[in-house]
Design a protein around this motif. Structure first.
Motif, PDB file in Angstrom:
ATOM      1  N   TRP A  36       0.822  -1.206   0.000  1.00 38.16           N
ATOM      2  CA  TRP A  36       0.000   0.000   0.000  1.00 38.16           C
ATOM      3  C   TRP A  36       0.862   1.264   0.000  1.00 38.16           C
ATOM      4  O   TRP A  36       0.578   2.220  -0.730  1.00 38.16           O
ATOM      5  CB  TRP A  36      -0.931   0.010   1.213  1.00 38.16           C
ATOM      6  CG  TRP A  36      -1.761   1.249   1.276  1.00 38.16           C
ATOM      7  CD1 TRP A  36      -2.900   1.508   0.558  1.00 38.16           C
ATOM      8  CD2 TRP A  36      -1.510   2.417   2.058  1.00 38.16           C
ATOM      9  NE1 TRP A  36      -3.374   2.769   0.861  1.00 38.16           N
ATOM     10  CE2 TRP A  36      -2.538   3.349   1.773  1.00 38.16           C
ATOM     11  CE3 TRP A  36      -0.522   2.768   2.979  1.00 38.16           C
ATOM     12  CZ2 TRP A  36      -2.604   4.599   2.376  1.00 38.16           C
ATOM     13  CZ3 TRP A  36      -0.574   4.017   3.583  1.00 38.16           C
ATOM     14  CH2 TRP A  36      -1.611   4.922   3.285  1.00 38.16           C
ATOM     15  N   THR A  37       1.919   1.257   0.777  1.00 43.15           N
ATOM     16  CA  THR A  37       2.764   2.448   0.867  1.00 43.15           C
ATOM     17  C   THR A  37       3.416   2.768  -0.463  1.00 43.15           C
ATOM     18  O   THR A  37       3.408   3.917  -0.920  1.00 43.15           O
ATOM     19  CB  THR A  37       3.841   2.259   1.951  1.00 43.15           C
ATOM     20  OG1 THR A  37       3.201   2.047   3.210  1.00 43.15           O
ATOM     21  CG2 THR A  37       4.738   3.473   2.054  1.00 43.15           C
ATOM     22  N   SER A  38       3.960   1.761  -1.115  1.00 48.12           N
ATOM     23  CA  SER A  38       4.641   2.022  -2.382  1.00 48.12           C
ATOM     24  C   SER A  38       3.652   2.378  -3.485  1.00 48.12           C
ATOM     25  O   SER A  38       3.962   3.181  -4.376  1.00 48.12           O
ATOM     26  CB  SER A  38       5.493   0.813  -2.795  1.00 48.12           C
ATOM     27  OG  SER A  38       4.699  -0.342  -2.953  1.00 48.12           O
ATOM     28  N   MET A  39       2.444   1.823  -3.440  1.00 50.15           N
ATOM     29  CA  MET A  39       1.436   2.160  -4.441  1.00 50.15           C
ATOM     30  C   MET A  39       0.855   3.551  -4.210  1.00 50.15           C
ATOM     31  O   MET A  39       0.415   4.214  -5.153  1.00 50.15           O
ATOM     32  CB  MET A  39       0.311   1.117  -4.425  1.00 50.15           C
ATOM     33  CG  MET A  39       0.758  -0.274  -4.858  1.00 50.15           C
ATOM     34  SD  MET A  39      -0.516  -1.532  -4.593  1.00 50.15           S
ATOM     35  CE  MET A  39      -1.673  -1.131  -5.906  1.00 50.15           C
ATOM     36  N   THR A  40       0.864   4.004  -2.967  1.00 50.89           N
ATOM     37  CA  THR A  40       0.243   5.277  -2.611  1.00 50.89           C
ATOM     38  C   THR A  40       1.231   6.430  -2.629  1.00 50.89           C
ATOM     39  O   THR A  40       0.893   7.545  -3.050  1.00 50.89           O
ATOM     40  CB  THR A  40      -0.415   5.170  -1.217  1.00 50.89           C
ATOM     41  OG1 THR A  40      -1.369   4.102  -1.231  1.00 50.89           O
ATOM     42  CG2 THR A  40      -1.122   6.461  -0.842  1.00 50.89           C
ATOM     43  N   PHE A  41       2.477   6.175  -2.180  1.00 53.11           N
ATOM     44  CA  PHE A  41       3.443   7.260  -2.019  1.00 53.11           C
ATOM     45  C   PHE A  41       4.660   7.160  -2.930  1.00 53.11           C
ATOM     46  O   PHE A  41       5.506   8.053  -2.914  1.00 53.11           O
ATOM     47  CB  PHE A  41       3.907   7.328  -0.562  1.00 53.11           C
ATOM     48  CG  PHE A  41       2.836   7.760   0.396  1.00 53.11           C
ATOM     49  CD1 PHE A  41       2.444   9.088   0.464  1.00 53.11           C
ATOM     50  CD2 PHE A  41       2.207   6.843   1.214  1.00 53.11           C
ATOM     51  CE1 PHE A  41       1.444   9.491   1.341  1.00 53.11           C
ATOM     52  CE2 PHE A  41       1.212   7.231   2.099  1.00 53.11           C
ATOM     53  CZ  PHE A  41       0.823   8.558   2.161  1.00 53.11           C
ATOM     54  N   GLY A  42       4.774   6.091  -3.720  1.00 51.21           N
ATOM     55  CA  GLY A  42       5.899   6.000  -4.638  1.00 51.21           C
ATOM     56  C   GLY A  42       7.023   5.131  -4.118  1.00 51.21           C
ATOM     57  O   GLY A  42       6.848   4.351  -3.178  1.00 51.21           O
ATOM     58  N   GLN A  43       8.211   5.299  -4.718  1.00 52.61           N
ATOM     59  CA  GLN A  43       9.303   4.356  -4.494  1.00 52.61           C
ATOM     60  C   GLN A  43      10.496   4.944  -3.734  1.00 52.61           C
ATOM     61  O   GLN A  43      11.599   4.432  -3.845  1.00 52.61           O
ATOM     62  CB  GLN A  43       9.774   3.796  -5.839  1.00 52.61           C
ATOM     63  CG  GLN A  43       8.743   2.957  -6.554  1.00 52.61           C
ATOM     64  CD  GLN A  43       8.277   1.780  -5.702  1.00 52.61           C
ATOM     65  OE1 GLN A  43       9.096   1.091  -5.093  1.00 52.61           O
ATOM     66  NE2 GLN A  43       6.978   1.548  -5.658  1.00 52.61           N
ATOM     67  N   ASN A  44      10.277   5.976  -2.961  1.00 51.54           N
ATOM     68  CA  ASN A  44      11.352   6.481  -2.105  1.00 51.54           C
ATOM     69  C   ASN A  44      11.491   5.524  -0.923  1.00 51.54           C
ATOM     70  O   ASN A  44      10.662   5.505  -0.010  1.00 51.54           O
ATOM     71  CB  ASN A  44      11.022   7.899  -1.618  1.00 51.54           C
ATOM     72  CG  ASN A  44      12.157   8.516  -0.821  1.00 51.54           C
ATOM     73  OD1 ASN A  44      12.682   7.909   0.113  1.00 51.54           O
ATOM     74  ND2 ASN A  44      12.538   9.737  -1.177  1.00 51.54           N
ATOM     75  N   GLN A  45      12.555   4.731  -0.933  1.00 52.08           N
ATOM     76  CA  GLN A  45      12.682   3.652   0.035  1.00 52.08           C
ATOM     77  C   GLN A  45      12.831   4.154   1.463  1.00 52.08           C
ATOM     78  O   GLN A  45      12.333   3.532   2.409  1.00 52.08           O
ATOM     79  CB  GLN A  45      13.869   2.753  -0.345  1.00 52.08           C
ATOM     80  CG  GLN A  45      13.698   2.049  -1.683  1.00 52.08           C
ATOM     81  CD  GLN A  45      12.407   1.250  -1.750  1.00 52.08           C
ATOM     82  OE1 GLN A  45      12.111   0.440  -0.865  1.00 52.08           O
ATOM     83  NE2 GLN A  45      11.622   1.483  -2.799  1.00 52.08           N
TER      84      GLN A  45
END
Length: 719
Positions: A500-509
């Motif tokens: 959910w986090t990567s789909m919602t906020f992108g790929q900043n690890q």
């Protein structure tokens, strides 16, 4: 020409700078930053072939058009020749049967009606990527899964994936009233505009369907379980038909709540006795009429003989007789009757924890095959933490479904960030020891441990008309997590949070790691500053907002004192053999261990035991000290969550960052409020000083007791 290009450039800048408000949910489809993946997906979109035409394939094409432009900046190219310039194949196993070998066809067929397979295929010297289902809906689920892998940058064309849902009915329950108020709703009004239906179709309805289909949610109950019989009138059937028609390409069936007294209220009868021939005839006619408008109508959801709702008990009948009468009306059409097990009465002098088992367990095996008993995750009422409901494992011959609450009635409503997946995972992983020693709640819900195929996981919706759908932006994670766990109850809260986090906020690890840490500690933090060590039902009366451990008067089972039982001797509800004996409703392996306060998991201690304030725990601290430390730790965790989020300023877009930061500020204040109010109140019984290592509560108990919230959202209408 130069001015034209400059204008286009400025237009693109303004579009890219358009504030993010959360409306897109996890389907934002942010551009792929990984250049290799970008090129690979761009190539696949250059040649897409559908092996058929139908409304679901059109929904897939619409989603590919939207996602392609946002992910890689180009519209997909569709071909009419499956062998010429084709890169991506989409179709059912039957449609693509000539391409698959016998073994592959068998493997895909075994995935069931909603399953899918995706991977690379070598055919006649060329390589294609294929997404295959046993029916078009399986293809849709496969496409959304593929898009998820792209958004999370985990897509690998060399890997095959086969997946299918473990639960048959994956359902959202809307507690929405016909006047658009939402019981326990904290995100605005109901999205169902009944007044303007069927003539006006809000575009939001399709976005709602897309979001649910992306998770595999395939059923929705549109109306409040505290039902209004008007929804079963012809006028409202016409309105519901519009939604059913719109949802159908996305695989979503419509259910409605049926008020048990409808034969009297809209049928002109003098009784709603389920064994009365005229009552049976009324429900038969109503059901036939419903299917004339909605041929794939899912069925009815019923709340009966609970909190004042009418039911079969008024006529001396039991739950099975009431449910079976409705199930018989639905059966010829393939419909399902869902009957809630949330039943209790203040007129019965019995621990509320026991009442559902007392009423339902003797009826095991007496319900029709198309009946599902919908059981809350715990026996009280969606508390911040509850031990699993003892009905799970106690009715092996009956279809049992899970009911979770996505809306945060008891968990800070829409002002607090509380990621609920860890709580749900805790419940699903719980061992029931029945029907077998290895049985778990998840195994009962998905049928693995019972052999049942009519299975259900339902979630009480947190959706409303707020632009971001859920009031609190981060509450979108709970809608997402519910859908993913309904598809597969064995998924972990960590895995779902990362998705959910990567789909919602992108790929900043770096940012994602911090966000995931916030999510994963949020539930335990809320339990600590609200109801630690098994305390429960100590919130404000009616609105359920904020602390109210002092609530008393009126119905005993709606008061806080009924549950925490604090006195000069100690605190907690004795549910062992020396008290209400509710523990005896669990398997002997659980009852024996949990009857010992030194063996029961500490998180459930005061749920089942009334213990002296000076009772020493494994930590070496007393019950009083441990309660105080947990309350204080909850506040400190809430503050750490706020600090961690604020450190992401400049990394998260300013609109969403500000939204969450402001609400986390409120959450810290509310955590302090809970800690101060509860500890000051419980100290009046404990008569002991606060531990030295905690931050001492501030304010006066009388001040906290004086607070009132008559306009808190989501309160049940009183008219």
């Amino acid at each position: 020409m130069k001015n034209l290009f400059a204008g286009i450039f400025l237009c693109l800048i303004s579009l890219s700078a358009f504030p993010k408000d959360g409306y897109e949910l996890w389907l934002d489809y942010a551009p792929i930053s990984n250049q290799g993946l970008n090129q690979e997906i761009s190539s696949l979109l250059d040649g897409i072939y559908f092996f058929g035409k139908n409304p679901t394939y059109q929904a897939i094409q619409n989603e590919l058009n939207l996602s392609g432009k946002k992910l890689v900046g180009k519209a997909p190219v569709y071909t009419t020749d499956r062998l010429s310039n084709t890169k991506l194949w989409l179709g059912t196993r039957e449609e693509m049967s000539q391409i698959f070998g016998l073994q592959q066809q068998v493997e895909i067929r075994e995935l069931g009606e909603d399953g899918f397979w995706r991977g690379s295929i070598d055919f006649q010297g060329k390589r294609y990527y294929a997404i295959v289902g046993n029916r078009p809906l399986g293809v849709l689920y496969g496409v959304f899964d593929w898009l998820r892998s792209i958004q999370t940058e985990t897509f690998d064309a060399k890997q095959e994936k086969a997946d299918a849902p473990k639960v048959k009915l994956r359902m959202l329950n809307h507690w929405d009233n016909l006047d658009r108020t939402v019981e326990r709703g904290y995100a605005g009004f109901s999205i169902w505009d009944w007044h303007r239906l069927p003539g006006y179709i809000d575009p939001r309805y399709e976005d709602y369907a897309r979001a649910n289909a992306s998770l595999g949610i395939n059923a929705v109950s549109l109306t409040n379980v505290n039902a209004n019989a008007r929804i079963l009138t012809t006028d409202f059937m016409k309105k519901a038909k519009v939604l059913a028609d719109l949802f159908r390409p996305y695989g979503i069936k419509v259910f409605l709540t049926a008020r048990f007294s409808a034969p009297i209220e809209i049928g002109g009868l003098k009784t709603a006795d389920p064994l009365d021939p005229d009552v049976k005839a009324f429900w038969k006619r109503k059901t036939e009429e419903m299917y004339s408008f909605i041929p794939d109508f899912g069925g009815f959801l019923v709340k009966a003989n609970s909190e004042g709702q009418p039911g079969p008990h008024e006529y001396g009948r039991n739950h099975a007789e009431g449910a079976n009468m409705l199930a018989d009306a639905l059966a010829p059409h393939g419909g399902v009757l869902i009957w809630r097990a949330f039943v209790y009465s203040h007129e019965i002098d019995e621990d509320r924890h026991k009442q559902a088992n007392t009423e339902f367990e003797p009826l095991d095996g007496k319900f029709r095959e198309n009946v599902i008993i919908q059981v809350k995750n715990g026996a009280i009422d969606f508390q911040p933490r509850e031990p699993f409901h003892p009905l799970f494992g106690a009715m092996p011959q009956t279809n049992l479904g899970m009911e979770f609450q996505i809306t945060q009635e008891y968990l800070g409503q829409a002002t607090q960030l509380v990621y609920l997946a860890p709580m749900w995972q805790e419940v699903l992983e719980s061992k029931t020891y029945r029907p077998s020693p290895s049985s778990t709640v998840a195994g009962i819900v998905d049928g693995k441990d019972t052999g049942k195929t009519l299975t259900l996981m339902a979630g009480v919706s947190n959706i409303g008309t707020d632009r971001n759908w859920t009031g609190h932006l981060m509450a979108q994670s709970n809608w997402y997590a519910f859908g993913r766990m309904a598809w597969n109850p064995n998924l972990t809260s960590e895995q779902i949070a990362k998705e959910w986090t990567s789909m919602t906020f992108g790929q900043n690890q770096v940012a994602n790691r911090k966000i995931n840490e916030i999510l994963l500690q949020s539930h335990e933090a809320a339990v600590n500053y609200m109801t630690p060590l098994g305390l429960h039902h100590i919130m404000g009366r009616s609105h359920h907002y904020g602390p109210g451990p002092w609530v008393e008067g009126g119905r005993a089972d709606w008061t806080s004192l009924y549950y925490h039982r604090a006195d000069s001797l100690g605190i907690g509800f004795d549910r062992t053999s020396t008290g209400s004996n509710a523990l005896n409703q669990y398997a002997p392996e659980i009852a024996q261990k949990w009857s010992d306060p030194n063996q029961i998991p500490q998180k459930f201690l005061l749920w089942f035991h009334h213990l002296p304030w000076d009772f020493e725990l494994k930590s070496g601290r007393t019950v009083w000290e441990e309660i105080a430390l947990h309350y204080d730790q909850g506040v400190k965790t809430a503050r750490n969550m706020k600090t961690a989020w604020d450190s992401l300023e400049g990394t998260i877009d300013p609109e969403r960052h500000s939204h969450v930061s402001q609400l986390l500020g409120i959450q810290v204040e509310e955590a302090e409020w809970w800690r101060n109010a509860c500890l000051l109140y419980f100290q009046t019984f404990a008569k002991r000083p606060f531990p030295e290592e905690i931050e001492k509560p501030t304010g006066s108990l009388e001040y906290y007791k004086s607070l009132s919230f008559p306009m808190a959202p989501g309160i049940r209408p009183q008219w």
